[in-house]
Design an enzyme around this catalytic site. Structure first.
Site, PDB file in Angstrom:
ATOM      1  N   ARG A 291     -17.263   1.221  -1.212  1.00 19.03           N
ATOM      2  CA  ARG A 291     -16.024   1.963  -1.487  1.00 19.03           C
ATOM      3  C   ARG A 291     -16.212   3.031  -2.575  1.00 19.03           C
ATOM      4  NH1 ARG A 291     -11.149  -2.107  -1.532  1.00 19.03           N
ATOM      5  NH2 ARG A 291     -10.044  -0.339  -0.673  1.00 19.03           N
ATOM      6  N   PRO A 292     -17.057   4.015  -2.317  1.00 18.13           N
ATOM      7  CA  PRO A 292     -17.237   5.110  -3.285  1.00 18.13           C
ATOM      8  C   PRO A 292     -15.960   5.967  -3.382  1.00 18.13           C
ATOM      9  CG  PRO A 292     -18.403   5.574  -1.253  1.00 18.13           C
ATOM     10  CD  PRO A 292     -17.830   4.200  -1.104  1.00 18.13           C
TER      11      PRO A 292
ATOM     12  N   VAL B 255     -14.288   0.690   9.696  1.00 16.56           N
ATOM     13  CA  VAL B 255     -13.736   1.325   8.496  1.00 16.56           C
ATOM     14  C   VAL B 255     -14.479   0.904   7.227  1.00 16.56           C
ATOM     15  CG1 VAL B 255     -11.662   1.581   7.072  1.00 16.56           C
ATOM     16  CG2 VAL B 255     -11.466   1.563   9.569  1.00 16.56           C
TER      17      VAL B 255
ATOM     18  N   ASP C 171     -16.370   9.490  -3.465  1.00 15.64           N
ATOM     19  CA  ASP C 171     -16.880  10.862  -3.302  1.00 15.64           C
ATOM     20  C   ASP C 171     -15.874  11.805  -2.640  1.00 15.64           C
ATOM     21  OD1 ASP C 171     -17.533   9.090  -1.043  1.00 15.64           O
ATOM     22  OD2 ASP C 171     -18.242  10.928  -0.112  1.00 15.64           O
TER      23      ASP C 171
ATOM     24  N   ASP D  24      -7.018  -3.828   8.134  1.00 15.30           N
ATOM     25  CA  ASP D  24      -6.395  -4.855   7.293  1.00 15.30           C
ATOM     26  C   ASP D  24      -5.869  -6.029   8.102  1.00 15.30           C
ATOM     27  OD1 ASP D  24      -4.999  -2.612   4.789  1.00 15.30           O
ATOM     28  OD2 ASP D  24      -7.004  -3.393   5.142  1.00 15.30           O
TER      29      ASP D  24
ATOM     30  N   ASN E 175       0.804  -1.223   0.000  1.00 14.86           N
ATOM     31  CA  ASN E 175       0.000   0.000   0.000  1.00 14.86           C
ATOM     32  C   ASN E 175       0.836   1.272   0.000  1.00 14.86           C
ATOM     33  OD1 ASN E 175      -2.180  -1.636  -0.155  1.00 14.86           O
ATOM     34  ND2 ASN E 175      -2.785  -1.425   1.986  1.00 14.86           N
TER      35      ASN E 175
ATOM     36  N   ARG F   6      -8.708  -1.465  -7.437  1.00 11.50           N
ATOM     37  CA  ARG F   6      -9.208  -0.138  -7.030  1.00 11.50           C
ATOM     38  C   ARG F   6      -8.066   0.859  -6.894  1.00 11.50           C
ATOM     39  NH1 ARG F   6     -13.116   2.671  -4.012  1.00 11.50           N
ATOM     40  NH2 ARG F   6     -12.217   4.145  -2.553  1.00 11.50           N
TER      41      ARG F   6
END
Ligand code: EPZ
Length: 403
Positions: A103-104, A309, A106, A287, A6, A74
């Protein structure tokens, strides 16, 4: 440990802001990194990846991302900020909703709009434009989204004027993006705190950089020692990046020893139950939530975990039940009753961290467990079977398994 997935993915995206040849080392050899390399190549960058070294050459770029790749990962949306800032436009397919919730985007898009971009949805393709360039803005995130914080930081690096990002995410991966951008000549400050300030500059260069160790991979292996009643050491890690996990391991009765970049854990005779809530960093990381639920099946008593989350991150619980785990879910909370002698079964991994949790539970189970969907695990864990095999686990990859 390998380099952090990540972090590597974001550094690769940030390189799109610069010019010249970047050399990254300690890059993990995992599927998501190869996917991001393909995305960069489709955008016009040249990427070579040998061993754990990656070279990225950025000169001329185009802003249309490859639909299939964005839907498969993503994290590809992290190229939006750099391309919007550099080219004045970017087009991405809406990322596929994956196994852990809606998981938008915005928060990302609202940040770009506040910086002067227009965002239009054509079918399932998002087009963001800022023909006159982006301008700095004072942006407050409604939620400390990791990806949105990184995307807006990157866009702001080439915007006109100053951008302030409030309620910013504080993950270590964001501190790494700041260091990378600064090395490229960007003026970014405050990463790791809730307020990040960026003074835009006209252009950025390139840099060499080493990817930080993967804190989630490290945590996963420490829990493997715990769940099997064993002991072991993870090396080349940054212990401060997962202190919330170390506190829970100690609360469970585990012995933790930190020595420089090494962390050792020894399991107690009886694992104590625990209660935890997942939170944005520095809180307990979502995670590692599935892996903790697997460990809780071996604790003597009732453990309780609340996920704050993501809105659907308990899909793997039904798989743990196939091994004999006793887990009750109400909404975003699971209660786990142990200890239970787990028995091998045929399981299906739905996503990356769920797959890791199934591997941990299978290590504690009697008999053989078959886990299909291993390709999900390969997205974020390098050489899993070699690393676990080296610790005493009997784990083999059946090439014929589905997926
Ligand atoms: C990053 O995802 C990580 N992925 C995730 O790791 C990690 O779980 C997550 O941060 C939280 O720590 C990468 O870095 C590639 P968010 P990201 O934006 O950036 C909602 C793994 O297993 N949200 O902080 O997508 C969102 O739906 C992966 O390695 C909005 O509502 O996470 C989620 O509920 C899984 N609108 C919450 O915020 C937005 O615009 C956190 O998402 C953005 C996010």
């Amino acid at each position: 440990m390998s380099g952090a997935k990540n972090s590597a993915l974001k550094l690769m995206a940030a390189a799109l802001l610069g010019q010249g040849v970047f050399h990254l080392d300690n890059v993990p050899r995992i599927t998501d990194v190869r996917t991001m390399a393909e995305v960069l190549q489709c955008l016009g960058a040249k990427v070579t990846f040998q061993g754990h070294q990656m070279a990225i050459e950025v000169s001329s770029l185009q802003g249309r991302t490859p639909e299939q790749l964005v839907k498969s990962m993503r994290a590809s949306v992290q190229v939006m900020g750099p391309l919007l800032a550099r080219l004045g436009w970017v087009e991405v397919a809406l990322p596929g909703g994956c196994a852990i919730g809606r998981r938008p985007l915005d928060i990302h898009l609202s940040g770009f709009q506040q910086m002067g971009a227009s965002v239009v949805l054509n079918g399932d393709r998002l087009v963001a434009r800022a023909p006159g360039g982006l301008r700095g803005a004072d942006i407050t995130l409604r939620y400390p989204s990791v990806g949105a914080t990184e995307n807006i930081m990157m866009a702001a690096a080439l915007a006109r004027g100053e951008t302030v990002i409030r309620n910013a995410a504080r993950e270590p991966e964001i501190v790494e993006v700041q260091a990378f951008l600064q090395a490229m000549g960007a003026r970014v400050f405050g990463a790791g705190t809730p307020v990040i300030t960026v003074q835009g500059v006209p252009e950025l260069g390139c840099t060499d950089f080493s990817v930080m160790p993967d804190r989630i991979e490290a945590g996963t292996y420490l829990l493997a020692f715990l769940i099997t009643g064993g002991e072991g050491t993870v090396c080349r890690v940054r212990p401060g990046h997962f202190s919330s996990l170390l506190s829970v391991i100690q609360a469970m009765g585990g012995e933790v020893a930190v020595e420089g970049s090494k962390v050792s854990v020894a399991a107690p005779k009886r694992l104590h139950p625990f209660a935890l809530v997942t939170r944005p960093y520095p809180g307990f990381p979502t995670d590692l939530q599935p892996q903790m639920v697997a460990a809780a099946t071996q604790a003597h008593g009732r453990s309780e975990l609340r996920e704050t989350v993501f809105d659907q991150r308990f899909g793997y619980v039904r798989e743990l039940r196939k091994l004999g785990a006793v887990v009750r879910q109400t909404g975003q909370t699971v209660r786990v009753y142990g200890p239970v002698q787990l028995r091998g079964a045929q399981l299906e991994a739905g996503d990356l961290r769920a797959g890791a949790a199934l591997v941990l539970a299978a290590l504690a189970a009697e008999g053989r467990t078959l886990i299909s969907g291993a390709q999900h695990i390969d997205r974020g864990y390098e050489c899993l079977e070699e690393k676990l095999g080296g610790l005493g686990a009997r784990i083999t990859r059946l090439a014929t398994m589905g997926g």
